[in-house]
Design an enzyme around this catalytic site. Structure first.
Site, short mmCIF file in Angstrom:
data_model
loop_
_atom_site.label_atom_id
_atom_site.label_comp_id
_atom_site.label_asym_id
_atom_site.label_seq_id
_atom_site.Cartn_x
_atom_site.Cartn_y
_atom_site.Cartn_z
N TYR A 56 15.50 6.66 36.73
CA TYR A 56 15.16 6.39 35.33
C TYR A 56 13.65 6.40 35.16
CZ TYR A 56 16.08 4.34 30.71
OH TYR A 56 16.20 4.12 29.36
N TYR B 254 15.28 11.92 26.30
CA TYR B 254 15.43 10.48 26.46
C TYR B 254 16.76 10.07 25.83
CZ TYR B 254 14.48 5.47 25.71
OH TYR B 254 14.54 4.11 25.68
#
Length: 388
Positions: free
Chosen positions: A297, A341
């Site tokens: 991430y 995203y």
């Protein structure tokens, strides 16, 4: 699941379908429409229909509830529906929830989804605006008067301490940005397709909150992503090679807050990631050397380095050098810095592609992918592997 002993979830469920909308800065349609498109695409990929689905999982921070998505997508009765808290930290936990439901017989086919107009609608990067009072939100109240108003400002505190402790310069964070954008440049689905960057480009990008530059911060994206989870046995009868859930974990550290855990003993690590790492290694019986691709991430580059260190791929302060050495194929879709995203859900899809052998930046012989979810908040992780 105990954090002191292995669990028995591994090998009982698999991701069998992945589907997404296009990734854009202005989708031109509702978040519900994005969710339904992604769910439909994932079911098509899995060779299943809405009638096969009896479970849905999403994030608490979502405007498209499970029953609304079910209705709009043509899904009938549900025996399982669930939401996971803490923003991007929920990503891998949605698959964990789905796998738990499948393994226990509560549901047969569970779809995990995430869809938002994060660029054209509500922008998470804009920080705290008109927030309703909550118990957990009280912690933010200690920091807002000091000007710590946005996610970038919260991460900058830890990033600055990391550089000071290990005698590093902000350029070390650029290693992550360069690798992500290199992979994104070869990914037609990525927003930054065809647009690699150099370390010089990173160093020339403007400051957002020192020591974070523009190219240290992820994009803001409109789009949707969905994943289909079912049993390994059923997966073997479906058209795509299954990505087996080898291990799944959630983790929160001591003195955990949402992005502002500034009162821990140190700021140079991510204890919540450490909890997840220990659970994944313990339950899978694997070690860092067994991982073929890392999908970490990357909302902010410093936390990628800290994740590598928490998982034991390298020592404290060595994350930048590890990335620079290309010691592990990292974020082969381009990550949230380069592709999109989607709160990490597109990263799980990339891990599935690596297991299938269909990534645009395929790692030869990839049999195990590590995926992580948002850091700085209670988080989650997965190890996905090939069947057999």
């Amino acid at each position: 699941m105990s954090i002191r002993r292995p669990d028995t979830l591994g090998g009982k469920a698999a991701v069998v379908g992945i589907g997404a909308t296009e990734f854009s800065k202005n989708s031109g349609r509702s978040e519900l429409k994005l969710a339904v498109e992604a769910v439909g695409a994932a079911l098509d990929d899995a060779g299943l229909t809405p009638a096969d689905v009896d479970g849905l999982v999403t994030f608490t921070m979502d405007t498209s509830p499970e029953i609304t998505v079910a209705q709009a997508a043509g899904i009938g009765e549900l025996s399982f529906f669930s939401r996971v808290h803490y923003g991007g930290g929920a990503a891998c936990a949605t698959v964990q929830q789905a796998a738990l439901a499948v393994a226990s017989g509560v549901a047969d086919v569970v779809v995990c989804y995430r869809a938002f107009n994060e660029r054209s609608g509500r922008r998470f990067g804009s920080g705290v605006q008109r927030r309703e009072p909550t118990a957990e939100g009280a912690a933010l109240g200690w920091n807002l008067p000091s000007g710590l108003l946005t996610p970038a400002s919260w991460v900058a505190m830890a990033a600055q301490r990391y550089l000071h402790t290990y005698g590093l310069e902000p350029e070390v964070f650029g290693q992550v940005a360069v690798v992500d954008r290199r992979h994104a440049a070869r990914n037609p689905a990525a927003y930054f397709h065809g647009q690699p960057i150099t370390l010089a480009d990173h160093a020339a990008s403007r400051w957002i909150v020192e020591p974070l530059r523009l190219l240290d911060c992820c994009q803001e994206t409109d789009g949707g992503q969905a994943l289909v989870v079912t049993s390994v046995e059923r997966a073997r009868d479906l058209p795509r090679p299954p990505a087996v859930v080898v291990a799944a974990a959630q983790g929160a550290g001591r003195s955990q807050e949402q992005m502002t855990s500034f009162y821990r003993d140190g700021l140079t690590g991510l204890p919540e990631t450490g909890v997840v790492a220990r659970q994944l290694w313990r339950s899978s019986g694997l070690a860092p050397a067994d991982i073929d691709a890392g999908i970490l991430y990357d909302h902010f580059t410093p936390f990628v380095l800290m994740q590598l260190e928490e998982f034991g791929f390298c020592g404290p302060g060595e994350g930048g050098a590890f990335v620079a050495a290309d010691a592990l194929p990292l974020n082969t879709h381009g990550g949230q810095l380069g592709e999109a995203y989607l709160h990490g859900m597109n990263g799980i899809a990339e891990a599935v592609r690596q297991i299938r052998g269909t990534s645009v930046n395929q790692v030869a012989g990839a049999a195990r992918s590590l995926v992580t979810a948002g850091t700085g908040v209670p988080t989650s992780g997965l190890i996905l592997g090939a069947d057999g």
